[in-house]
Write a protein that holds these residues in place. Sequence first.
Motif, PDB file in Angstrom:
ATOM      1  N   LEU A   9     -76.292 -85.698 -58.800  1.00  0.00           N
ATOM      2  CA  LEU A   9     -75.477 -86.542 -57.926  1.00  0.00           C
ATOM      3  C   LEU A   9     -74.876 -85.734 -56.788  1.00  0.00           C
ATOM      4  O   LEU A   9     -74.795 -86.198 -55.652  1.00  0.00           O
ATOM      5  CB  LEU A   9     -74.349 -87.191 -58.734  1.00  0.00           C
ATOM      6  N   ALA A  10     -74.481 -84.500 -57.090  1.00  0.00           N
ATOM      7  CA  ALA A  10     -73.847 -83.664 -56.080  1.00  0.00           C
ATOM      8  C   ALA A  10     -74.802 -83.339 -54.944  1.00  0.00           C
ATOM      9  O   ALA A  10     -74.377 -82.961 -53.859  1.00  0.00           O
ATOM     10  CB  ALA A  10     -73.329 -82.375 -56.715  1.00  0.00           C
ATOM     11  N   LEU A  11     -76.113 -83.455 -55.212  1.00  0.00           N
ATOM     12  CA  LEU A  11     -77.077 -83.207 -54.149  1.00  0.00           C
ATOM     13  C   LEU A  11     -77.296 -84.450 -53.297  1.00  0.00           C
ATOM     14  O   LEU A  11     -78.104 -84.439 -52.373  1.00  0.00           O
ATOM     15  CB  LEU A  11     -78.411 -82.757 -54.742  1.00  0.00           C
ATOM     16  N   GLY A  12     -76.604 -85.538 -53.642  1.00  0.00           N
ATOM     17  CA  GLY A  12     -76.720 -86.750 -52.844  1.00  0.00           C
ATOM     18  C   GLY A  12     -77.676 -87.771 -53.434  1.00  0.00           C
ATOM     19  O   GLY A  12     -78.016 -88.739 -52.767  1.00  0.00           O
ATOM     20  N   GLY A  37     -77.880 -75.944 -53.821  1.00  0.00           N
ATOM     21  CA  GLY A  37     -76.728 -76.531 -53.155  1.00  0.00           C
ATOM     22  C   GLY A  37     -76.780 -76.344 -51.648  1.00  0.00           C
ATOM     23  O   GLY A  37     -76.423 -77.245 -50.889  1.00  0.00           O
ATOM     24  N   LEU A  83     -72.381 -78.097 -54.633  1.00  0.00           N
ATOM     25  CA  LEU A  83     -71.553 -77.874 -55.820  1.00  0.00           C
ATOM     26  C   LEU A  83     -72.168 -76.776 -56.678  1.00  0.00           C
ATOM     27  O   LEU A  83     -73.360 -76.768 -56.953  1.00  0.00           O
ATOM     28  CB  LEU A  83     -71.451 -79.154 -56.646  1.00  0.00           C
ATOM     29  N   ARG A 132     -71.633 -86.467 -50.527  1.00  0.00           N
ATOM     30  CA  ARG A 132     -71.966 -85.412 -51.485  1.00  0.00           C
ATOM     31  C   ARG A 132     -72.964 -84.425 -50.905  1.00  0.00           C
ATOM     32  O   ARG A 132     -72.974 -83.255 -51.277  1.00  0.00           O
ATOM     33  CB  ARG A 132     -72.516 -86.038 -52.764  1.00  0.00           C
ATOM     34  N   ASN A 183     -65.750 -84.387 -54.047  1.00  0.00           N
ATOM     35  CA  ASN A 183     -67.059 -84.988 -53.781  1.00  0.00           C
ATOM     36  C   ASN A 183     -67.244 -86.265 -54.589  1.00  0.00           C
ATOM     37  O   ASN A 183     -68.361 -86.703 -54.817  1.00  0.00           O
ATOM     38  CB  ASN A 183     -68.204 -83.993 -54.010  1.00  0.00           C
TER      39      ASN A 183
END
Lengths: 296, 253
Positions: free
Chosen positions: A186-189, B163, B91, B86, B53
């Motif tokens: 999710l953090a990668l979009g 990331g 991250l 995000r 985020n």
Amino acid sequence: MYILNRWQRHWANNTWMIISLLVVATLPFFLFLGLYLKSFLLLHDYHLGHLLFGKIWKPGIGQFGFFPFIVGSIWVTLLAMVISAPICLLAAIYVTQYSKTRLLRIMHPAIDILAGIPSVVYGLWGILVIVPFIARYLGPLFGVDTVGYSILAAALVLSIMIVPFILNILIEIFRAIPVELKEASLALGATEWQSIKQVIVKKALPGIIAAFGFGLARAFGETMAVLMVVGNVVELPKSVFDPGYTLPALIANNYGEMLSIPKYDSALMFAALILLVVSLFFNLIMHFFIIRYNKY
Amino acid sequence: MTDNKKIQISDLNVFAGKFQILKNINIELPENKITVILGPSGCGKTTLLKCMNRLTDLYPELRVTGDIRISGNNILAAKEDIYKLRQHMGLLSQRPYPLPMTIYNNIAYGLKLRGVKKRREIHKLVVHYLQQANLWEEVKHRLREPASRLSIGQQQRLCLARGLAVNPGIILADEPTSALDPISSQYIEQKFLELKNEYTIVLVTHVLRQARRIADYVVFMYLGEVIEQGDVHEVFENPKMEKTKLYLGGTFN
């Protein structure tokens, strides 16, 4: 009193463990051996190919063709899996990834109750609900004249029976995947669905295959519920609305009356042998896939 | 200070049921600097990071109120595009969680999400980001192997490359070196010092020496509250609050 020294204790403990292991490990072998010896009479007189692919089953005149039973078993099992597998997979994904944890707490006992219902109850329910449903609605819908006792009825009953087993394993598997893995995606979009499809399911794949394999094995061996709704007609089914006969049903239906006909008991043992071999084969394929996908 | 403020957090509160995890957080983090959020375990550092985020969205039991402005936009507003948001932040978590794919695809996954479509372009960027994370030399012969076969230090650098690949402006790091050996940790710290020219870095840690080594700006938190914030020299050499003094002196309990 004689006190064992450390080496003796070590040796004694190890011996017991090895004996226990041997008992467990050789059990399938003895099962196989017993069935083989019992069905030897039949195997001695008939060609293996004729037994497996013969279509005529007339024990009275010495005709033992198992093909209708094998085909019936495979039809019923695969159809049940085709119905059950996607439902279980999507349900497990929803419960573990989307819904609140409270739903899982409510669902777990419900699933366990489903698993605990005796198969004869499922069979009866099949006779009362599924069979008339197929005869009255589903058959006419497809333009087929059917009494309802059919491959499809057995598959439907089976597909419901194996849901709790597959679903429970799937839920455990999805819960074992760390939430951080999903967060990383999710953090990668990625969207939630992208993360589930490309990361979570991929990570869970060996477990998913194992769960399906377990369900398949259960479906293949299920006896009571199937024989109550499948019709028990020795015939090669042409469609899912035709009645059929399965290997476990063959054994269960005839075990009491086999003594009057020569080689009949041997034939039933051979049916059990086929069941065992096919189950082992399923297991083997399953392990192959688990190893294949377990590298991540 | 004359620095630009990249992230401005005002009146941020986070509740889990009746328990309040974060209490009235008001901080401003400078652009192109390393900000270290310092504090003992369980003081809400990770939650603060996850607010930035919006990974807090994953936990329906959390209730978040207040304002987080990144370059002026309030990211807690409902209409904010969280996927874009995000991608704006890389991250790095406590332990590396490589995606269940090959080393190559771990990087390509983010690139594809970012909208890079051409194969040649993807390949070029994968190489670029692996080089950025000092990992290229070690993995260039085994790009098609599962990422899980790398050592844990290599995995963490892979996660850093992953990331960076979404082209973020901000890097959020949650105790990124706590599971690593000293040499791998040094790699990561070194990299952060190089990266801060282009990125705004927010690092969560409870290791004082690490904070002293790499921080420009320090936020000290305790039990969900910000106790003190300021330039690293001010906070470390001349702490104003009693609690900060105790924590820095190592006599905190």
